[in-house]
Design an enzyme around this catalytic site. Structure first.
Site, PDB file in Angstrom:
ATOM      1  CB  CYS A 144      -5.288   6.287  10.478  1.00 30.49           C
ATOM      2  SG  CYS A 144      -5.701   4.799   9.584  1.00 30.49           S
ATOM      3  NE  ARG A 187      -0.024  12.613   6.280  1.00 27.68           N
ATOM      4  CZ  ARG A 187       0.120  13.814   6.782  1.00 27.68           C
ATOM      5  NH1 ARG A 187      -0.932  14.554   7.056  1.00 27.68           N
ATOM      6  NH2 ARG A 187       1.311  14.304   7.020  1.00 27.68           N
ATOM      7  CE  LYS A 210      -2.629   2.511   3.579  1.00 28.91           C
ATOM      8  NZ  LYS A 210      -1.516   3.241   4.199  1.00 28.91           N
ATOM      9  CB  ILE A 218       6.029   7.898  14.488  1.00 30.36           C
ATOM     10  CG1 ILE A 218       7.326   7.075  14.455  1.00 30.36           C
ATOM     11  CG2 ILE A 218       5.778   8.588  13.140  1.00 30.36           C
ATOM     12  CD1 ILE A 218       8.573   7.810  14.021  1.00 30.36           C
ATOM     13  NE  ARG A 225      -0.985  10.573   9.652  1.00 28.17           N
ATOM     14  CZ  ARG A 225      -1.161   9.436   9.000  1.00 28.17           C
ATOM     15  NH1 ARG A 225      -2.350   8.888   8.957  1.00 28.17           N
ATOM     16  NH2 ARG A 225      -0.162   8.845   8.389  1.00 28.17           N
ATOM     17  N   PRO A 226       0.360  17.001  10.591  1.00 26.65           N
ATOM     18  CG  PRO A 226       2.119  18.032  11.719  1.00 26.65           C
ATOM     19  CD  PRO A 226       1.209  16.845  11.769  1.00 26.65           C
ATOM     20  CB  ILE A 227       0.859  18.988   5.216  1.00 28.82           C
ATOM     21  CG1 ILE A 227      -0.147  20.137   5.363  1.00 28.82           C
ATOM     22  CG2 ILE A 227       0.148  17.662   5.125  1.00 28.82           C
ATOM     23  CD1 ILE A 227      -1.027  20.329   4.139  1.00 28.82           C
ATOM     24  CG  ASP A 228       4.919  21.459   9.640  1.00 30.10           C
ATOM     25  OD1 ASP A 228       4.410  20.319   9.619  1.00 30.10           O
ATOM     26  OD2 ASP A 228       5.848  21.756  10.414  1.00 30.10           O
ATOM     27  CG  LEU A 229       8.039  18.649   8.315  1.00 30.86           C
ATOM     28  CD1 LEU A 229       8.573  17.282   8.749  1.00 30.86           C
ATOM     29  CD2 LEU A 229       8.998  19.748   8.769  1.00 30.86           C
TER      30      LEU A 229
HETATM   31  C1  UD1 Z   1       4.176   7.565   8.548  1.00 33.23           C
HETATM   32  C2  UD1 Z   1       5.317   6.612   8.830  1.00 33.23           C
HETATM   33  C3  UD1 Z   1       5.329   5.604   7.720  1.00 33.23           C
HETATM   34  C4  UD1 Z   1       3.954   4.926   7.703  1.00 33.23           C
HETATM   35  C5  UD1 Z   1       2.849   5.952   7.515  1.00 33.23           C
HETATM   36  C6  UD1 Z   1       1.459   5.367   7.591  1.00 33.23           C
HETATM   37  C7  UD1 Z   1       7.447   7.123   9.908  1.00 33.23           C
HETATM   38  C8  UD1 Z   1       8.629   8.003   9.948  1.00 33.23           C
HETATM   39  N1  UD1 Z   1       6.546   7.370   8.933  1.00 33.23           N
HETATM   40  O1  UD1 Z   1       4.393   8.185   7.287  1.00 33.23           O
HETATM   41  O2  UD1 Z   1       6.361   4.676   7.915  1.00 33.23           O
HETATM   42  O3  UD1 Z   1       3.898   3.985   6.715  1.00 33.23           O
HETATM   43  O4  UD1 Z   1       2.960   6.910   8.548  1.00 33.23           O
HETATM   44  O5  UD1 Z   1       1.069   5.079   8.895  1.00 33.23           O
HETATM   45  O6  UD1 Z   1       7.293   6.221  10.719  1.00 33.23           O
HETATM   46  N2  UD1 Z   1       5.286  15.534  10.429  1.00 33.23           N
HETATM   47  C9  UD1 Z   1       5.250  16.890  10.648  1.00 33.23           C
HETATM   48  N3  UD1 Z   1       5.050  17.713   9.570  1.00 33.23           N
HETATM   49  C10 UD1 Z   1       4.908  17.238   8.304  1.00 33.23           C
HETATM   50  C11 UD1 Z   1       4.952  15.837   8.084  1.00 33.23           C
HETATM   51  C12 UD1 Z   1       5.130  15.006   9.181  1.00 33.23           C
HETATM   52  O7  UD1 Z   1       5.369  17.354  11.784  1.00 33.23           O
HETATM   53  O8  UD1 Z   1       4.747  18.040   7.366  1.00 33.23           O
HETATM   54  C13 UD1 Z   1       5.461  14.612  11.569  1.00 33.23           C
HETATM   55  C14 UD1 Z   1       4.214  13.763  11.808  1.00 33.23           C
HETATM   56  O9  UD1 Z   1       3.281  14.431  12.613  1.00 33.23           O
HETATM   57  C15 UD1 Z   1       4.756  12.542  12.463  1.00 33.23           C
HETATM   58  C16 UD1 Z   1       6.126  12.381  11.795  1.00 33.23           C
HETATM   59  O10 UD1 Z   1       6.453  13.662  11.265  1.00 33.23           O
HETATM   60  O11 UD1 Z   1       4.965  12.781  13.839  1.00 33.23           O
HETATM   61  C17 UD1 Z   1       6.142  11.306  10.730  1.00 33.23           C
HETATM   62  O12 UD1 Z   1       5.401  11.735   9.674  1.00 33.23           O
HETATM   63  P1  UD1 Z   1       5.560  11.196   8.187  1.00 33.23           P
HETATM   64  O13 UD1 Z   1       6.712  10.278   8.066  1.00 33.23           O
HETATM   65  O14 UD1 Z   1       5.432  12.350   7.289  1.00 33.23           O
HETATM   66  O15 UD1 Z   1       4.205  10.401   8.125  1.00 33.23           O
HETATM   67  P2  UD1 Z   1       3.713   9.603   6.953  1.00 33.23           P
HETATM   68  O16 UD1 Z   1       4.256  10.050   5.678  1.00 33.23           O
HETATM   69  O17 UD1 Z   1       2.246   9.591   7.110  1.00 33.23           O
END
Ligand code: UD1
Length: 436
Positions: free
Chosen positions: A116, A92, A22, A327, A121-125
């Site tokens: 989920c 997402r 997935k 995470i 689940r922010p998108i700032d990065l």
């Molecule tokens: C995450 C998991 C991934 C998993 C997916 C689905 C990690 C590192 N990533 O990916 O393995 O398959 O969930 O459950 O384990 N964050 C920010 N700002 C952003 C993006 C992320 O603060 O713009 C933070 C998130 O809140 C979180 C962390 O970074 O605490 C990990 O996020 P990210 O790896 O981006 O999440 P997914 O891509 O959803």
């Protein structure tokens, strides 16, 4: 409404083939729209998240057809348009389209992504990195409006190796002018797979799967045919199921190389694994023992997606275990359900202390999210007596046909309808069919 009925306590025996991944398929579907032509995908999992993503691609003018198990995407008629909220808000991964739409048509209008309920689940990065490459993004009440007429390569350093942000930067860089160097990139195998897919259509990416990825922009891409690899999280779920319920099973195509940390941990808990060329044998005969403390981490650490299934196993392990979730901040959603099954679990902030009980008992349970839902199924399969699990739609977001797989592994499980006595599970992806 349908629910799963699981009669627990039976040792596993049997085998399944692990479905396509997935977390590889969804970014690859986003990437396919970068090319004004045809992409042929094999082994794409037929899960609800993929179905929703394909609806979004149709909103943007792509033709999407299944020929048996082969998915064909023709993105030649692609336009800027807007995605329907009803699909984008369900997952997402719709955010992944931001990079590819900007790369392909120079603008994107997307509702905020859903997914989920496992915490903020922010998108700032994502946005900061794309802005560095020349994108202008407005965040409105309804969603994102972004424009990027001429994306330029940039040196981007992610403050955290976010999987999603890494994918978005790659997607925008492929057709950009110049070279993009991405540091502190996520190293998940699905990133490497996305890069392999893009390279197969003519992109020039080096270092996918490492923390430094270098992308040299190209002018155009070409048609490609690609086979999506097996899902390490689904394989991990069934490995943990075997740890919980006992017995011995064969997981064909399980990507053992991507699951080294999990296999190590299972070895410490008393689970035996035997790697074969075509898959993995997993077996457990005695009682499982506590591995001490386990902490979720970015790859290659223990995956957050397997944290809830692990908790379900540890609820029945000998001794005291601790889980630290680093995470996502709201990923202990199954604790109350496990406690009603007799588990002894205390949580404080991001840490859970689990004192293993010999045997949990069956209960009426409710899945609240994808991996937590799978974890409840696992707990039910190991418990004594019968359990009823509602919220199957969450589980179907990521598991192609969990009932078929569980039955093939020896779990006594059926899909039932509330108010229907004997609905036997037999489903197709498009429309569940039930024999009464
Ligand atoms: C995450 C998991 C991934 C998993 C997916 C689905 C990690 C590192 N990533 O990916 O393995 O398959 O969930 O459950 O384990 N964050 C920010 N700002 C952003 C993006 C992320 O603060 O713009 C933070 C998130 O809140 C979180 C962390 O970074 O605490 C990990 O996020 P990210 O790896 O981006 O999440 P997914 O891509 O959803």
């Amino acid at each position: 409404m349908s629910y799963l009925e699981v009669i627990g306590g039976r040792r596993l025996q049997g085998g399944i083939r692990i479905q396509g991944s997935k977390n590889a398929a969804l970014p690859i579907l986003s990437a396919a729209v970068l090319h004004s032509g045809v992409t042929v995908l094999k082994n794409c999992p037929k899960i609800i998240d993929v179905k929703n993503m394909l609806e979004i691609l149709r909103d943007f003018g792509c033709r999407v057809d299944w020929e048996g198990d082969v998915l064909i995407i023709d993105a030649s008629g692609m336009h800027g348009g807007a995605a329907r909220k009803q699909y984008a808000r369900k997952m997402r991964s719709s955010i992944m389209l931001l990079g590819s739409l900007l790369g392909r048509v120079g603008s994107a209008c997307l509702p905020y992504p859903g997914g989920c309920v496992i915490g903020e689940r922010p998108i700032d990065l994502h946005l900061a990195a794309l802005r560095q490459m020349g994108a202008r993004v407005e965040e409105g009440d309804e969603g994102l409006l972004a424009v990027c007429e001429s994306p330029k390569g940039a040196e981007v350093v992610l403050p955290f190796p976010s999987v999603g942000a890494t994918e978005n930067v790659i997607l925008l860089s492929v057709l950009s002018e110049g070279i993009t160097v991405l540091d502190n990139a996520a190293r998940e195998p699905e990133i490497e797979e996305l890069c392999r897919f893009l390279n197969s259509m003519g992109a020039c990416i080096r270092g996918g799967g490492s923390s430094r990825i270098v992308i040299a922009g190209v002018e155009k891409l070409h048609d490609t045919e690609f086979t999506i690899g097996p899902d390490r999280i689904v394989a991990g779920t069934y490995m943990l199921l075997t740890a919980a319920a006992g017995g011995r099973v064969f997981l064909e195509a399980a990507p053992a190389g991507q699951l080294k940390g999990v296999l190590n941990l299972l070895g410490r808990m008393g689970v035996c694994a035997e790697e074969r060329k075509d898959g993995l044998w997993i077996g457990r005969s005695g009682r499982i023992c506590s591995p001490g403390t386990v902490q979720t981490e970015p790859y290659p650490g223990f995956p957050t997606d397997l944290q809830s299934p692990l908790m379900a196993v540890l609820a029945g392990a000998e001794g005291e275990s601790r889980i630290r979730e680093t995470i996502f901040e709201a990923r202990f959603k199954i604790v109350e359900d496990l406690k009603r099954m007799g588990a002894d679990i205390c949580t404080k902030g991001q840490e859970a202390v689990i004192r293993g009980r010999e045997m949990l008992h069956g209960e009426t349970l409710a899945a609240q999210e994808l991996r937590g839902g799978a974890a409840l199924v696992l707990a039910a399969a190991a418990a004594e007596g019968s359990s009823r699990i509602r919220g199957l739609s969450y589980i179907e977001r990521g598991y192609e046909n969990i009932v078929r797989d569980l039955q093939a592994l020896g779990v006594v499980v059926n899909l039932r309808e509330e108010n229907e006595k004997d609905a036997v599970y037999e489903r197709t992806w498009e429309k569940p069919e039930r024999k009464i």
